[in-house]
Design a protein around this motif. Structure first.
Motif, PDB file in Angstrom:
ATOM      1  N   ASP A 247       0.824  -1.202   0.000  1.00  0.00           N
ATOM      2  CA  ASP A 247       0.000   0.000   0.000  1.00  0.00           C
ATOM      3  C   ASP A 247       0.857   1.252   0.000  1.00  0.00           C
ATOM      4  O   ASP A 247       0.633   2.181  -0.788  1.00  0.00           O
ATOM      5  N   ALA A 248       1.841   1.283   0.907  1.00  0.00           N
ATOM      6  CA  ALA A 248       2.691   2.471   1.032  1.00  0.00           C
ATOM      7  C   ALA A 248       3.544   2.666  -0.221  1.00  0.00           C
ATOM      8  O   ALA A 248       3.757   3.800  -0.668  1.00  0.00           O
ATOM      9  N   LYS A 249       4.002   1.568  -0.807  1.00  0.00           N
ATOM     10  CA  LYS A 249       4.806   1.679  -2.032  1.00  0.00           C
ATOM     11  C   LYS A 249       3.977   2.260  -3.183  1.00  0.00           C
ATOM     12  O   LYS A 249       4.479   3.066  -3.973  1.00  0.00           O
ATOM     13  N   GLN A 250       2.710   1.863  -3.259  1.00  0.00           N
ATOM     14  CA  GLN A 250       1.880   2.400  -4.332  1.00  0.00           C
ATOM     15  C   GLN A 250       1.574   3.877  -4.085  1.00  0.00           C
ATOM     16  O   GLN A 250       1.431   4.645  -5.039  1.00  0.00           O
ATOM     17  N   LYS A 251       1.489   4.278  -2.826  1.00  0.00           N
ATOM     18  CA  LYS A 251       1.317   5.704  -2.534  1.00  0.00           C
ATOM     19  C   LYS A 251       2.537   6.490  -3.014  1.00  0.00           C
ATOM     20  O   LYS A 251       2.413   7.611  -3.524  1.00  0.00           O
TER      21      LYS A 251
END
Length: 382
Positions: free
Chosen positions: A147-151
């Motif tokens: 999730d954080a990587k896609q953000k």
């Protein structure tokens, strides 16, 4: 940023002869400078092909792509100055969050005047704050969740101020469902603040209708309607739009003009004027939200037998059967209605009267809305 004008068609095979040979049938379309657009449709409808043509990853087999009035059909994504965010994270794991966000700016530093180290830090901080990642700027990306990587990927697409457009290809695929809702709202907020031209591909109507000012609904290589969320819901220009938009989609019933009224499932509803404007096969379209319980023999209503009543939580979904072989197509018809939980809910087997004709009723011929029927629809004769 730039206005994007498309006048093109595309086929992956040589010498296309039939509609089925095209990934994109001929279309003309404009994305205005600073607008937020969604390309919405089922898998295989051509939306990703269209996005890749805009970006320069695919060259259309026919026609042109123009940015700001300039023909860029043969240009690469770099020459078009496009930022693109894909389904899965595209980041550098060895870099920190801040270094990842700064990388697109550092890459453009030589060609963009005024992009000083202070301005880069300011812009990175602004995007990190919008994505609620300010506290992770010094965290190495390798240890973060998907999730954080896609953000971070979203931030890398949004961080540059000089792009012609930012293109998103289903960027929330790997995102946790709860976080998806937050990010959809966040992207809407970011668009309002940054005024970037955004084009967003999705098969999820909630994403499209939440994010975009204008939604392009596509099916089988064709763009069948471009409009706001309310326009797509209230006045679908094509039966596919009525079916695809909404949960559940629009009811469609075969109808015909019977001289003094509209024949719906064997019952003639007296009408002050003919809404069909001609002879032939037609369909009445009405959304489940606008199908209501009516008194027996009420004008604009038809009798039906309840087949099921399902408690969805915020509403009840009623399924019912109209007619008994005497409808406009000679067969039995089914219909769905969304009912408020605070009213009496019929049970399976009950006979009810359902109101179909009113301000929200639409009429279709050859799958296309009859445009000269006004928004007030056709009044039912007393």
């Amino acid at each position: 940023m730039a206005r994007i004008d498309l006048d093109l068609a595309h086929a992956y095979k040589p010498n296309p002869q039939r509609d089925e040979d095209y990934a994109l049938l001929p279309l003309k379309m404009t994305f205005n400078d600073g607008g937020a657009y969604a390309l919405l449709g089922p898998s295989g409808c051509g939306k990703t092909t269209l996005l890749n043509i805009i970006s320069g990853l695919v060259t259309p087999s026919q026609g042109t792509v123009k940015f700001g009035g300039q023909d860029v059909t043969g240009q690469t994504p770099q020459q078009r100055n496009i930022a693109q965010v894909f389904q899965f994270p595209v980041i550098y794991d060895t870099m920190t969050v801040g270094e990842n966000l700064a990388f697109p700016l550092l890459n453009r530093r030589k060609s963009q005047r005024g992009l000083t180290p202070d301005r880069i830090r300011q812009r990175v901080g602004q995007i990190a704050e919008m994505l609620e990642m300010s506290g992770q700027l010094n965290t190495r990306a390798a240890g973060l969740s998907a999730d954080a990587k896609q953000k971070i990927s979203l931030g890398r697409g949004l961080v540059r101020e000089d792009v012609s457009a930012v293109l998103f290809d289903e960027p929330l695929t790997v995102i946790d469902p709860h976080l998806k809702w937050q990010l959809r709202r966040k992207l809407k907020q970011i668009h309002h603040e940054l005024k970037l031209t955004l084009v967003y591909v999705t098969h999820d109507q909630v994403e499209a209708l939440t994010f975009a000012d204008q939604v392009v609904v596509m099916t089988r290589g064709r763009a069948v309607q471009v409009g706001s969320a309310s326009a797509l819901f209230e006045r679908p220009q094509h039966r596919f739009v009525g079916h695809f938009i909404g949960s559940p989609g629009m009811n469609f019933l075969p109808v015909r003009w019977a001289g003094q009224g509209l024949d719906v499932a064997g019952r003639v509803l007296p009408m002050a004027r003919n809404p069909l404007h001609g002879e032939g096969s037609f369909a009445l379209g009405v959304r489940p939200e606008y199908v209501t319980l009516a008194a027996p023999e009420a004008a604009g209503a038809v009798p039906a037998t309840v087949t099921q009543a399902q408690d969805i939580g915020t509403y009840w979904l009623l399924g019912a059967r109209l007619g008994a072989g005497s409808g406009a197509d000679g067969g039995e018809q089914t219909i769905r209605a969304r009912l408020s939980p605070d009213q009496r809910i019929p049970r399976a087997g009950d006979t009810v009267w359902l109101s179909l004709v009113g301000p929200h009723t639409c009429y279709y011929r050859d799958d296309v809305l009859i445009d000269n029927v006004s928004d007030s629809s056709v009044e039912v004769a007393a």
